[in-house]
Design an enzyme around this catalytic site. Sequence first.
Site, PDB file in Angstrom:
ATOM      1  N   VAL A 292       0.986  -1.080  -0.066  1.00 21.35           N
ATOM      2  CA  VAL A 292       0.006  -0.080   0.035  1.00 21.35           C
ATOM      3  C   VAL A 292       0.799   1.315  -0.027  1.00 21.35           C
ATOM      4  O   VAL A 292       0.637   2.225  -0.970  1.00 21.35           O
ATOM      5  CB  VAL A 292      -1.319  -0.131   1.281  1.00 21.35           C
ATOM      6  CG1 VAL A 292      -1.459   1.414   1.430  1.00 21.35           C
ATOM      7  CG2 VAL A 292      -2.325  -1.134   0.909  1.00 21.35           C
TER       8      VAL A 292
ATOM      9  N   ASP B 262      10.663   4.247   5.444  1.00 15.99           N
ATOM     10  CA  ASP B 262      10.397   2.649   5.737  1.00 15.99           C
ATOM     11  C   ASP B 262      11.476   2.418   6.839  1.00 15.99           C
ATOM     12  O   ASP B 262      12.699   3.103   6.627  1.00 15.99           O
ATOM     13  CB  ASP B 262      10.483   1.909   4.815  1.00 15.99           C
ATOM     14  CG  ASP B 262       9.714   0.402   5.083  1.00 15.99           C
ATOM     15  OD1 ASP B 262       8.691   0.031   4.546  1.00 15.99           O
ATOM     16  OD2 ASP B 262      10.140  -0.266   5.927  1.00 15.99           O
TER      17      ASP B 262
ATOM     18  N   GLU C 268      -4.023  -6.082  -4.645  1.00 14.73           N
ATOM     19  CA  GLU C 268      -2.940  -6.502  -5.299  1.00 14.73           C
ATOM     20  C   GLU C 268      -3.086  -7.280  -6.685  1.00 14.73           C
ATOM     21  O   GLU C 268      -4.343  -8.064  -6.756  1.00 14.73           O
ATOM     22  CB  GLU C 268      -2.269  -7.542  -4.341  1.00 14.73           C
ATOM     23  CG  GLU C 268      -1.661  -6.856  -2.989  1.00 14.73           C
ATOM     24  CD  GLU C 268      -1.097  -7.839  -2.065  1.00 14.73           C
ATOM     25  OE1 GLU C 268      -0.562  -9.008  -2.451  1.00 14.73           O
ATOM     26  OE2 GLU C 268      -1.147  -7.485  -0.774  1.00 14.73           O
TER      27      GLU C 268
ATOM     28  N   LYS D 117     -14.176   0.097   5.630  1.00 15.23           N
ATOM     29  CA  LYS D 117     -13.098  -0.751   4.986  1.00 15.23           C
ATOM     30  C   LYS D 117     -13.289  -2.205   5.736  1.00 15.23           C
ATOM     31  O   LYS D 117     -13.259  -2.943   4.710  1.00 15.23           O
ATOM     32  CB  LYS D 117     -11.765  -0.099   5.478  1.00 15.23           C
ATOM     33  CG  LYS D 117     -10.553  -1.138   5.077  1.00 15.23           C
ATOM     34  CD  LYS D 117     -10.404  -1.216   3.648  1.00 15.23           C
ATOM     35  CE  LYS D 117      -9.463  -2.481   3.191  1.00 15.23           C
ATOM     36  NZ  LYS D 117      -9.242  -2.696   1.922  1.00 15.23           N
TER      37      LYS D 117
ATOM     38  N   GLY E 250      -7.610 -15.976   0.494  1.00 17.21           N
ATOM     39  CA  GLY E 250      -6.425 -15.765   1.570  1.00 17.21           C
ATOM     40  C   GLY E 250      -6.016 -14.283   1.413  1.00 17.21           C
ATOM     41  O   GLY E 250      -6.680 -13.308   1.166  1.00 17.21           O
TER      42      GLY E 250
ATOM     43  N   CYS F 245      -5.246  -9.485   3.676  1.00 13.28           N
ATOM     44  CA  CYS F 245      -6.036  -8.558   3.901  1.00 13.28           C
ATOM     45  C   CYS F 245      -7.412  -9.343   4.680  1.00 13.28           C
ATOM     46  O   CYS F 245      -7.846  -9.313   5.645  1.00 13.28           O
ATOM     47  CB  CYS F 245      -6.703  -7.732   3.020  1.00 13.28           C
ATOM     48  SG  CYS F 245      -5.194  -6.471   2.602  1.00 13.28           S
TER      49      CYS F 245
HETATM   50  P1  NAD Z   1       3.199  -4.608   4.034  1.00 15.04           P
HETATM   51  O1  NAD Z   1       3.502  -5.492   5.304  1.00 15.04           O
HETATM   52  O2  NAD Z   1       3.686  -4.960   2.618  1.00 15.04           O
HETATM   53  O3  NAD Z   1       4.281  -3.182   4.473  1.00 15.04           O
HETATM   54  C1  NAD Z   1       4.234  -2.464   5.766  1.00 15.04           C
HETATM   55  C2  NAD Z   1       5.720  -1.658   5.417  1.00 15.04           C
HETATM   56  O4  NAD Z   1       5.614  -0.772   6.917  1.00 15.04           O
HETATM   57  C3  NAD Z   1       6.763  -2.648   5.603  1.00 15.04           C
HETATM   58  O5  NAD Z   1       7.683  -2.297   4.485  1.00 15.04           O
HETATM   59  C4  NAD Z   1       7.518  -2.357   6.800  1.00 15.04           C
HETATM   60  O6  NAD Z   1       8.837  -2.466   6.832  1.00 15.04           O
HETATM   61  C5  NAD Z   1       7.096  -0.942   7.235  1.00 15.04           C
HETATM   62  N1  NAD Z   1       6.861  -0.344   8.745  1.00 15.04           N
HETATM   63  C6  NAD Z   1       6.545  -1.070   9.663  1.00 15.04           C
HETATM   64  N2  NAD Z   1       6.844  -0.347  10.941  1.00 15.04           N
HETATM   65  C7  NAD Z   1       7.423   0.884  10.358  1.00 15.04           C
HETATM   66  C8  NAD Z   1       7.685   1.905  10.942  1.00 15.04           C
HETATM   67  N3  NAD Z   1       7.713   2.084  12.237  1.00 15.04           N
HETATM   68  N4  NAD Z   1       8.266   3.161  10.298  1.00 15.04           N
HETATM   69  C9  NAD Z   1       8.688   2.959   8.907  1.00 15.04           C
HETATM   70  N5  NAD Z   1       8.099   1.846   8.422  1.00 15.04           N
HETATM   71  C10 NAD Z   1       7.151   0.617   8.965  1.00 15.04           C
HETATM   72  O7  NAD Z   1       1.773  -4.108   4.271  1.00 15.04           O
HETATM   73  P2  NAD Z   1       0.810  -3.745   3.246  1.00 15.04           P
HETATM   74  O8  NAD Z   1       0.432  -4.802   2.405  1.00 15.04           O
HETATM   75  O9  NAD Z   1       1.490  -2.848   2.525  1.00 15.04           O
HETATM   76  O10 NAD Z   1      -0.365  -3.172   4.040  1.00 15.04           O
HETATM   77  C11 NAD Z   1      -0.315  -1.840   4.953  1.00 15.04           C
HETATM   78  C12 NAD Z   1      -1.494  -1.754   5.393  1.00 15.04           C
HETATM   79  O11 NAD Z   1      -2.668  -1.728   4.573  1.00 15.04           O
HETATM   80  C13 NAD Z   1      -2.285  -2.972   6.316  1.00 15.04           C
HETATM   81  O12 NAD Z   1      -3.217  -2.241   7.339  1.00 15.04           O
HETATM   82  C14 NAD Z   1      -3.244  -3.564   5.225  1.00 15.04           C
HETATM   83  O13 NAD Z   1      -4.432  -4.084   5.978  1.00 15.04           O
HETATM   84  C15 NAD Z   1      -3.697  -2.509   4.474  1.00 15.04           C
HETATM   85  N6  NAD Z   1      -4.190  -2.725   3.042  1.00 15.04           N
HETATM   86  C16 NAD Z   1      -3.415  -3.780   2.410  1.00 15.04           C
HETATM   87  C17 NAD Z   1      -3.854  -3.966   1.142  1.00 15.04           C
HETATM   88  C18 NAD Z   1      -3.183  -4.945   0.205  1.00 15.04           C
HETATM   89  O14 NAD Z   1      -3.888  -5.295  -0.687  1.00 15.04           O
HETATM   90  N7  NAD Z   1      -2.032  -5.399   0.465  1.00 15.04           N
HETATM   91  C19 NAD Z   1      -5.119  -3.227   0.647  1.00 15.04           C
HETATM   92  C20 NAD Z   1      -5.615  -2.308   1.199  1.00 15.04           C
HETATM   93  C21 NAD Z   1      -5.258  -1.958   2.637  1.00 15.04           C
END
Ligand code: NAD
Length: 466
Positions: free
Chosen positions: A11, A30, A154, A223, A276, A279
């Site tokens: 995201v 990050d 995704e 959401k 799966g 999310c």
């Molecule tokens: P992800 O695990 O791919 O990415 C999270 C990132 O945050 C990682 O790179 C991690 O290193 C970083 N991070 C963690 N703590 C940190 C900090 N203190 N400072 C800086 N960076 C930090 O997660 P994602 O799939 O991108 O999902 C993120 C959020 O979005 C979640 O809440 C998820 O539910 C939501 N979301 C995901 C999707 C999807 O399709 N993946 C879709 C909609 C919403």
Amino acid sequence: MRVAVIGSGYVGLVAAACFAELGHHVVCVDNDHAKVAALKAGKTPIYEDYLTEVLARHQGDNLSFSTSLGTSVKGAEAIFIAVGTPMSPTGDADLSYVESVTRELAKSINSYKVVVEKSTVPVCTSAWIERSLVLNGCPRAEFDVVSNPEFLREGSAVSDFLYPDRIVVGAASQRAAQVLRDIYAPLLDGSYSSHTGAVPRPEGAKPKPRYIETSPQSAELVKHACNAFLAMKISFINAVANVCEAVDADIEEVCLGIGSDTRIGHRFLRAGIGYGGSCFPKDVAAFRSAARVHGYKFELLDAVHKINEQQRQLFLRKVRMALWTLKGKRLCVLGLAFKDGTDDVRESPAIQIVQSLLHEGCEIVAFDPAAMTNAKALFSDSIFYATDAYAAAEGADALLILTEWKEFASLDLIRIRELLKYPIVLDGRNLYAPEAMAKAGLDYHSVGRAARAISHPIPVQARVAD
Ligand code: NAD
């Protein structure tokens, strides 16, 4: 606008790239130093259409990457939190990453900022973020917290972000609401798509999204309720598929009939091995948990989860039924990602099925067009990796389709039959017409349709799980 995005996962990275594409000045932060180094070196750590091009277009110009949250947010007008909110062992959302970002933000906020919840979080989290910022020393007048849930999928994340059905913004203050309107302006007025070199608008996408302004709590609920509803649709059709199998009906015919009702629609009415990904499983659990915390027992969601778990067990039972014993059997597995178009294997039903089959003593030869690297990190050398579907099928006792990649729907079936040791296909995604499989001389077992056994009849046993 000057925007900071915290988190560079599926995201955060897509949001950062797309905000830059909309003309904003973006810094993406990050705390994973290796990831940031790779991004700075021009590598794209995830597989998404258009992402590499969009990153390359803006990096070094209006998009940069950093590991320093403190310095990155100082100049920003809006700070999007897009860190993970994984499932805790109790089923609640683990908000420790969000809290840790909030603590760091409190120390760094030096002028009015809009702090935007982009991560998927339980209802009332914006109030917790607000409280945490104040408790950690940030003056209340220096920020507003807004909920702006992300609906990208995704596999089509960049197009989804730039051509969304709707944008939901839950803001308690007009000042913060205006900042979000300004950020999304090129999407709201449709001007983005007319730029030269813009990512093309997908077929069927609206020229302008619906912009929905709500309270923060409503936005947070949208959401969770949205993902829970989609998961419910999948579990519902899987339950119907199980009834179909018991009465020799065909789930594909039933889906055609149900989905043609415009009140229901065809999307997410695909029987298979269940949902799966990172999310749906966690969001169903987190929504159930959040409802309980606020005094409501959301029992429907218990059933959604239970049917999903059962669906994998039913598929494993089909594998056993088709192969009699599993120990020592060599199985060709097509698909490891949780769905097509992505390299993401988090909570993938395919991965869970492979784990069960390994546990039962099978030898697995797998192929996935995008998720092999991520699968290798999980399985190391406990499975074999093939270079394509045909190499995976060679000498296998059966072929299993576990992810709905388009290329798995157009295999040369005659070649597959010649390569397999036994002519057995177990399709967890219903990619084929049973007639096509029968014509190719393959025993075909799918979901919600009668099994077509060409070689020998399969002994009858109870088909539906307890
Ligand atoms: P992800 O695990 O791919 O990415 C999270 C990132 O945050 C990682 O790179 C991690 O290193 C970083 N991070 C963690 N703590 C940190 C900090 N203190 N400072 C800086 N960076 C930090 O997660 P994602 O799939 O991108 O999902 C993120 C959020 O979005 C979640 O809440 C998820 O539910 C939501 N979301 C995901 C999707 C999807 O399709 N993946 C879709 C909609 C919403």
